[in-house]
Design a protein around this motif. Structure first.
Motif, mmCIF file in Angstrom:
data_model
loop_
_atom_site.group_PDB
_atom_site.id
_atom_site.type_symbol
_atom_site.label_atom_id
_atom_site.label_comp_id
_atom_site.label_asym_id
_atom_site.label_seq_id
_atom_site.Cartn_x
_atom_site.Cartn_y
_atom_site.Cartn_z
ATOM 1 N N CYS A 19 6.395 -10.884 -15.820
ATOM 2 C CA CYS A 19 6.217 -10.123 -14.573
ATOM 3 C C CYS A 19 4.726 -9.908 -14.341
ATOM 4 N N LYS A 20 4.289 -10.201 -13.148
ATOM 5 C CA LYS A 20 2.874 -9.967 -12.821
ATOM 6 C C LYS A 20 2.777 -8.863 -11.769
ATOM 7 N N PRO A 21 1.630 -8.135 -11.746
ATOM 8 C CA PRO A 21 1.485 -7.056 -10.763
ATOM 9 C C PRO A 21 1.514 -7.617 -9.340
ATOM 10 N N LYS A 22 2.111 -6.873 -8.453
ATOM 11 C CA LYS A 22 2.105 -7.266 -7.046
ATOM 12 C C LYS A 22 0.712 -7.117 -6.468
ATOM 13 N N LEU A 23 0.420 -7.925 -5.467
ATOM 14 C CA LEU A 23 -0.886 -7.910 -4.803
ATOM 15 C C LEU A 23 -0.784 -7.178 -3.479
ATOM 16 N N CYS A 24 -1.798 -6.379 -3.217
ATOM 17 C CA CYS A 24 -1.947 -5.795 -1.880
ATOM 18 C C CYS A 24 -2.918 -6.661 -1.087
ATOM 19 N N PRO A 25 -2.836 -6.682 0.228
ATOM 20 C CA PRO A 25 -3.774 -7.493 1.034
ATOM 21 C C PRO A 25 -5.207 -7.033 0.841
ATOM 22 N N TYR A 26 -6.146 -7.957 0.974
ATOM 23 C CA TYR A 26 -7.552 -7.589 0.845
ATOM 24 C C TYR A 26 -7.911 -6.583 1.935
ATOM 25 N N PRO A 27 -8.557 -5.478 1.545
ATOM 26 C CA PRO A 27 -8.816 -4.408 2.509
ATOM 27 C C PRO A 27 -10.017 -4.711 3.399
ATOM 28 N N ASP A 28 -10.044 -4.066 4.553
ATOM 29 C CA ASP A 28 -11.182 -4.170 5.470
ATOM 30 C C ASP A 28 -12.051 -2.930 5.331
ATOM 31 N N SER B 185 -10.637 9.178 1.438
ATOM 32 C CA SER B 185 -11.747 8.398 0.864
ATOM 33 C C SER B 185 -11.268 7.413 -0.187
ATOM 34 N N THR B 186 -9.975 7.514 -0.588
ATOM 35 C CA THR B 186 -9.425 6.574 -1.570
ATOM 36 C C THR B 186 -8.071 6.056 -1.095
ATOM 37 N N SER B 187 -7.694 4.888 -1.611
ATOM 38 C CA SER B 187 -6.389 4.302 -1.316
ATOM 39 C C SER B 187 -5.927 3.538 -2.551
ATOM 40 N N VAL B 188 -4.616 3.622 -2.858
ATOM 41 C CA VAL B 188 -4.068 2.999 -4.064
ATOM 42 C C VAL B 188 -3.069 1.917 -3.666
ATOM 43 N N CYS B 189 -3.098 0.779 -4.382
ATOM 44 C CA CYS B 189 -2.135 -0.299 -4.152
ATOM 45 C C CYS B 189 -0.775 0.150 -4.710
ATOM 46 N N GLN B 190 0.256 0.199 -3.850
ATOM 47 C CA GLN B 190 1.570 0.726 -4.226
ATOM 48 C C GLN B 190 2.502 -0.372 -4.721
ATOM 49 N N ALA B 191 3.668 0.077 -5.249
ATOM 50 C CA ALA B 191 4.645 -0.855 -5.815
ATOM 51 C C ALA B 191 5.189 -1.837 -4.785
ATOM 52 N N ASN B 192 5.181 -1.440 -3.509
ATOM 53 C CA ASN B 192 5.703 -2.331 -2.466
ATOM 54 C C ASN B 192 4.653 -3.290 -1.904
ATOM 55 N N GLY B 193 3.451 -3.306 -2.529
ATOM 56 C CA GLY B 193 2.406 -4.242 -2.105
ATOM 57 C C GLY B 193 1.627 -3.793 -0.883
ATOM 58 N N THR B 194 1.689 -2.515 -0.574
ATOM 59 C CA THR B 194 0.904 -1.970 0.547
ATOM 60 C C THR B 194 -0.018 -0.887 0.014
ATOM 61 N N TRP B 195 -1.063 -0.584 0.794
ATOM 62 C CA TRP B 195 -2.006 0.466 0.407
ATOM 63 C C TRP B 195 -1.449 1.828 0.799
ATOM 64 N N SER B 196 -1.784 2.823 -0.008
ATOM 65 C CA SER B 196 -1.189 4.148 0.173
ATOM 66 C C SER B 196 -1.683 4.858 1.427
#
Length: 350
Positions: free
Chosen positions: A81-90, A122-133
């Motif tokens: 199992c590999k970690p899910k990826l979130c899209p590259y942020p802007d 000021s912060t955002s975390v990559c979530q389990a569903n592959g989206t930013w928090s």
């Protein structure tokens, strides 16, 4: 039936060992990112376990089930199992972002450029569903209201200002209306806090009548107090020359700026010979009156005895004193009157 009982009695050990030779399996030790569907610790041979990935991870290879064998070991698997990826942020407009990766549980830190305030997280975390928090925040330009104006003062902006707000970085210069003087920093600036720098004060300042200078005169002798920035002019009598500013001004601390002084003229201390003054060559006897002003330059001639040629040397009048160069030799009366062509000023020049 009797036959089976006889066999059981004759070979009990062999029969028991055949029944108990199959071993069970302990709970499998798997990668921390893999889930097992049940919670029990021991499993019978032949039991199958379905494998799945924990939240935030996705399968990439290998069979998704394992089987407990009679040897007490689980069948091998390459399930990963590999970690899910979130899209590259802007990055926010007029801002920056900092991150090391975009996999599950990675963190982004947002900042704004100077002159902008962050609106949002000021912060955002990559979530389990592959989206930013959290969504990308905004960087909003800092604005200030109009700066306070001191009593008897005004401000001149460095750029055109419209309405009742000003942008970060706009500056202005405070000025006071005469006879008021400014105390404090004359420069105003809209800061990152959305406020202006400290407002100065305008205070009334006066100076008393100054004293006259030696050999000089003033443009006024009024016995009164003079307001801040008022001026008085000085001059010198006769052939005395003003050195320094002709005008003094009443300063912020209630004193006058530095007064000038009157410097005396000089006499050229030779009796016979030629001089060069203001581009004109003349005999000292024809220079009448024998007087040059402060800072005027005069040249006399000296003799180079080795080369038998003449050369000029300059000297300057400084407050009544003009030093004749050491190389100058006063000619005798005979040479001066009868043989003037032999003088250093008249022969070939070096």
């Amino acid at each position: 039936m009797e036959r089976w009982l006889t066999l059981l009695l004759l070979f009990p050990v062999v029969f028991f060992s055949t029944v108990t030779s199959a071993k069970g399996c302990r709970r499998p030790q798997l990668n921390a990112n893999i889930n097992v569907a049940v919670d029990q610790m021991f499993f019978d041979p032949g039991v199958e376990l379905a494998l799945s990935c924990k939240d935030g991870y996705t399968p990439i290879s290998g069979p998704r089930k394992i089987v407990c064998t009679t040897s007490g070991a689980w069948t091998a698997t390459k399930f990963l199992c590999k970690p899910k990826l979130c899209p590259y942020p802007d990055a926010p407009s007029n801002g920056d972002l900092y991150y090391e990766d975009t996999v599950y549980q990675s963190t982004i830190n947002y900042t704004c450029q100077e002159g902008y305030i962050l609106s949002g997280s000021s912060t955002s975390v990559c979530q389990a569903n592959g989206t930013w928090s959290t969504p990308v925040p905004e960087c909003i330009a800092v604005t200030c209201g109009l700066p306070p104006i001191p009593e008897f003062g005004m401000i001149v902006y460095n750029t055109r200002v419209r309405g009742n707000t000003t942008d970060y970085g706009i500056t202005g210069t405070y000025k006071c209306l005469p006879p008021y003087a400014l105390f404090g920093d004359a420069t105003a600036e809209c800061m990152t806090s959305g406020t202006w720098t400290k407002t100065p004060e305008c205070r009334r300042v006066t100076c008393s009548l100054p004293e006259n200078i030696d050999r000089g005169y003033m443009s006024t002798n009024d016995q009164r107090d003079f307001d801040y920035l008022e001026t008085i002019k000085y001059g010198c009598t006769g052939d005395y020359v003003v050195e320094g500013s002709l005008e003094i001004v009443c300063q912020q601390d209630g004193t006058w700026s530095e007064k000038p002084s009157c410097k005396a003229p000089c006499k050229i201390g030779i009796d016979r010979g030629r001089i060069l003054y203001k581009g004109k060559k003349m005999w000292i006897g024809d220079f009448n009156p024998n007087k040059v002003l402060h800072k005027d330059i005069v040249s006399v001639w000296c003799m180079n005895n080795a080369k038998k040629c003449g050369y000029s040397v300059s000297t300057q009048c400084i407050d009544g004193r003009l030093v004749i160069p050491e190389c100058y030799e006063e000619p005798s009366g005979v040479n001066y009157n009868l043989y003037p062509g032999s003088l250093p000023s008249e022969i070939q020049q070096c």
